[in-house]
Design a protein around this motif. Sequence first.
Motif, PDB file in Angstrom:
ATOM      1  N   ALA A 186      72.691 -16.983 -38.605  1.00  9.99           N
ATOM      2  CA  ALA A 186      73.684 -16.752 -37.500  1.00  9.99           C
ATOM      3  C   ALA A 186      74.046 -18.107 -36.715  1.00  9.99           C
ATOM      4  CB  ALA A 186      73.593 -15.597 -36.680  1.00  9.99           C
ATOM      5  N   ASN A 187      72.630 -18.733 -36.657  1.00 10.95           N
ATOM      6  CA  ASN A 187      72.678 -19.994 -35.674  1.00 10.95           C
ATOM      7  C   ASN A 187      73.535 -21.097 -36.337  1.00 10.95           C
ATOM      8  OD1 ASN A 187      71.728 -19.824 -33.045  1.00 10.95           O
ATOM      9  ND2 ASN A 187      69.572 -19.812 -33.873  1.00 10.95           N
ATOM     10  N   THR A 188      73.515 -20.972 -37.643  1.00  9.56           N
ATOM     11  CA  THR A 188      74.167 -22.078 -38.452  1.00  9.56           C
ATOM     12  C   THR A 188      75.434 -21.754 -38.717  1.00  9.56           C
ATOM     13  OG1 THR A 188      73.277 -21.483 -40.531  1.00  9.56           O
ATOM     14  CG2 THR A 188      71.919 -23.073 -39.192  1.00  9.56           C
ATOM     15  N   ASP A 189      76.089 -22.551 -39.656  1.00 11.25           N
ATOM     16  CA  ASP A 189      77.370 -22.135 -40.256  1.00 11.25           C
ATOM     17  C   ASP A 189      77.571 -21.338 -41.247  1.00 11.25           C
ATOM     18  OD1 ASP A 189      76.227 -24.282 -41.226  1.00 11.25           O
ATOM     19  OD2 ASP A 189      77.860 -25.565 -41.598  1.00 11.25           O
ATOM     20  N   GLU A 190      76.332 -20.593 -41.733  1.00  9.50           N
ATOM     21  CA  GLU A 190      76.171 -19.876 -42.721  1.00  9.50           C
ATOM     22  C   GLU A 190      76.804 -18.551 -42.243  1.00  9.50           C
ATOM     23  OE1 GLU A 190      72.306 -20.114 -43.914  1.00  9.50           O
ATOM     24  OE2 GLU A 190      72.566 -21.807 -45.536  1.00  9.50           O
TER      25      GLU A 190
ATOM     26  N   THR B  32      75.054  -8.870 -31.081  1.00 14.77           N
ATOM     27  CA  THR B  32      75.561  -8.440 -29.587  1.00 14.77           C
ATOM     28  C   THR B  32      75.689  -9.740 -28.839  1.00 14.77           C
ATOM     29  OG1 THR B  32      74.791  -7.225 -27.667  1.00 14.77           O
ATOM     30  CG2 THR B  32      73.214  -7.720 -29.483  1.00 14.77           C
ATOM     31  N   ASP B  33      76.533  -9.822 -27.817  1.00 12.55           N
ATOM     32  CA  ASP B  33      76.481 -10.990 -26.998  1.00 12.55           C
ATOM     33  C   ASP B  33      75.681 -10.798 -25.869  1.00 12.55           C
ATOM     34  OD1 ASP B  33      77.744  -9.097 -25.474  1.00 12.55           O
ATOM     35  OD2 ASP B  33      79.439  -9.922 -25.016  1.00 12.55           O
ATOM     36  N   GLY B  34      74.724  -9.816 -25.610  1.00 15.24           N
ATOM     37  CA  GLY B  34      73.555  -9.419 -24.774  1.00 15.24           C
ATOM     38  C   GLY B  34      74.269  -8.650 -23.513  1.00 15.24           C
TER      39      GLY B  34
ATOM     40  N   ARG C 250      64.405  -8.827 -22.975  1.00 18.39           N
ATOM     41  CA  ARG C 250      63.198  -9.658 -23.482  1.00 18.39           C
ATOM     42  C   ARG C 250      63.850 -10.649 -24.489  1.00 18.39           C
ATOM     43  NH1 ARG C 250      59.647  -5.424 -26.227  1.00 18.39           N
ATOM     44  NH2 ARG C 250      58.583  -7.222 -26.819  1.00 18.39           N
ATOM     45  N   LEU C 251      65.056 -10.083 -25.325  1.00 20.07           N
ATOM     46  CA  LEU C 251      65.756 -11.091 -26.293  1.00 20.07           C
ATOM     47  C   LEU C 251      66.271 -12.241 -25.606  1.00 20.07           C
ATOM     48  CD1 LEU C 251      67.496  -8.241 -28.313  1.00 20.07           C
ATOM     49  CD2 LEU C 251      65.720  -9.939 -29.220  1.00 20.07           C
TER      50      LEU C 251
ATOM     51  N   GLU D 249      72.623 -18.240 -25.792  1.00 18.84           N
ATOM     52  CA  GLU D 249      73.466 -17.499 -24.643  1.00 18.84           C
ATOM     53  C   GLU D 249      73.352 -16.082 -24.521  1.00 18.84           C
ATOM     54  OE1 GLU D 249      76.280 -18.910 -27.475  1.00 18.84           O
ATOM     55  OE2 GLU D 249      74.997 -20.599 -26.927  1.00 18.84           O
ATOM     56  N   GLY D 250      72.073 -15.618 -24.751  1.00 27.42           N
ATOM     57  CA  GLY D 250      71.808 -14.243 -24.550  1.00 27.42           C
ATOM     58  C   GLY D 250      72.150 -13.269 -25.899  1.00 27.42           C
ATOM     59  N   LYS D 251      72.849 -14.173 -26.848  1.00 31.57           N
ATOM     60  CA  LYS D 251      73.209 -13.454 -27.977  1.00 31.57           C
ATOM     61  C   LYS D 251      72.039 -12.839 -28.875  1.00 31.57           C
ATOM     62  CE  LYS D 251      77.735 -15.164 -29.506  1.00 31.57           C
ATOM     63  NZ  LYS D 251      78.230 -16.058 -30.610  1.00 31.57           N
TER      64      LYS D 251
END
Length: 463
Positions: free
Chosen positions: A56-60, A78-80, A106-107, A135-137
């Motif tokens: 999810a962090n990359t463009d994959e 989730t966006d947190g 915690r996340l 960003e808390g995602k």
Amino acid sequence: MNINRIGFKLGATIIALFVIVLFALGFVIDRVFSNFYHAEMREEVEELAVHFASMANTDEGDMIQTFAEFSNVSIYLTDGTEQETVSLGKTEVSDLSFIRSSDLKRLAAGQSVFIEFESAQNERFFIAAEPVGVEGKAIYVLSSMHNMEQSLNQVRSLLALSGAGALFLALGFTYIVSQLLSRPMLEMEQAARRIAKGELETRLAVRSSDEVGTLAEAINDLAKDLQHYRDTRQEFFANVSHELRTPITYLEGYAKVLSDELYETEEEKQKYLAIIRQESFRLNRLIHDLFELAKMEEGQLNLTLERVDLKEIVESAVEKVRLRAREKGLSILSSLEDDIPPIIADGLRMEQVLLNLLENAVRYTEEGSIQVRLRNGESGCQLTVEDTGVGIPTDELPYIFERFYRVEKSRSRQYGGTGLGLAITRKLVELQGGTIEVFSQVAAGTRVVITFPANRSKGWQTP
Ligand SMILES: Nc1ncnc2c1ncn2[C@@H]1O[C@H](COP(=O)(O)OP(=O)(O)OP(=O)(O)O)[C@@H](O)[C@H]1O
Ligand SMILES: [Mg+2]
């Protein structure tokens, strides 16, 4: 089934133990399997979560859905804030209560989260969550426990099946073993009852050499002994009644001759009276001897044990029979050693033994001599009475100590014996710790040897 049978008791104990062991073992195996599956699943879900988070962090990012379907898991991004949640996985979970604000915190702090969750539809999940970016995602990976539970249930039913199989096998095995153990016992019980009823021919098959086998052997020996005892007792009673009847017939006959005055001369009358007296005497002796033997066999004969001088006893017995021997023209030669140690015995009974032997020697010898020897040998104190008489055939030698046994039944009338003398003699010698042996040759003579063991006669010297 009789619950008092040994087989049943043993079987029940074995089965009870077996069931306890089986349950304990089943429980342990079940625990081992579920812990193992649990740990495996947890590791897998956590790894997937880390993996998807990095995707999810990359463009994959677009690939996630494909991977999720492939891996059979549900994924939620989730966006947190709990509201903005996108499902990317193949299975939808309608309620999103597994997203808890405490976990989100915690996340947001960059920690991983792992929880076990049960949905409103009662489906259970392993859930691993990982933070995505800064960003808390966060990404939630849900894997259903359904498959694991199915596998576990399969393992459990296999366990139950093999447990039940083992139990049946054990039941069958225990049944056979208990039958093998208790059947010979039951056979022995029945055999013992049959023996008690008098069926003394009963014998048990001895199939093993263990305790059960030796018990069967002991029962067989008991039956054999009882049989022998019964047979000899019957023979004994037959002999007794025959021996008693003979003199009584004479008494009756001659008494009748006298009372009917069927004699012609006074001399004849005296002869008949003498026969009556002789037969009465014989009857009296017979009864006396029988009582003596019975007492000895029941162990009720009281011996008066004291230190006795064998030489003295031999000399006095020889004197008593010397007259009878002389009447028959026989000489008695005695050779008695001087250094014979005193032995502990019953003097009167010892003399009775000697008189029996000397009377036999005189009675069954027509010409020649009788020799009496007493010596102190290595094997002990040895007393020998030897004659030059008619002798005893070798095949009859083993029986002459039996009650009423006489060599050639016709001898009894001719010599007047009853066949009890040697039976009494042997009993008396054995009661005083000695042994007796007979050696004989027909028409040559007979030798009787009595031995009192050295250790006993020595021990007796200094009691
Ligand atoms: N010295 C001997 N010589 C030959 N035969 C003997 C001699 N001693 C015993 N016997 C045989 O052994 C038999 C058994 O002897 P035993 O002394 O028991 O009986 P018995 O002499 O016949 O009678 P009892 O001694 O009771 O008057 C005798 O009948 C006789 O046939
Ligand atoms: Mg005799």
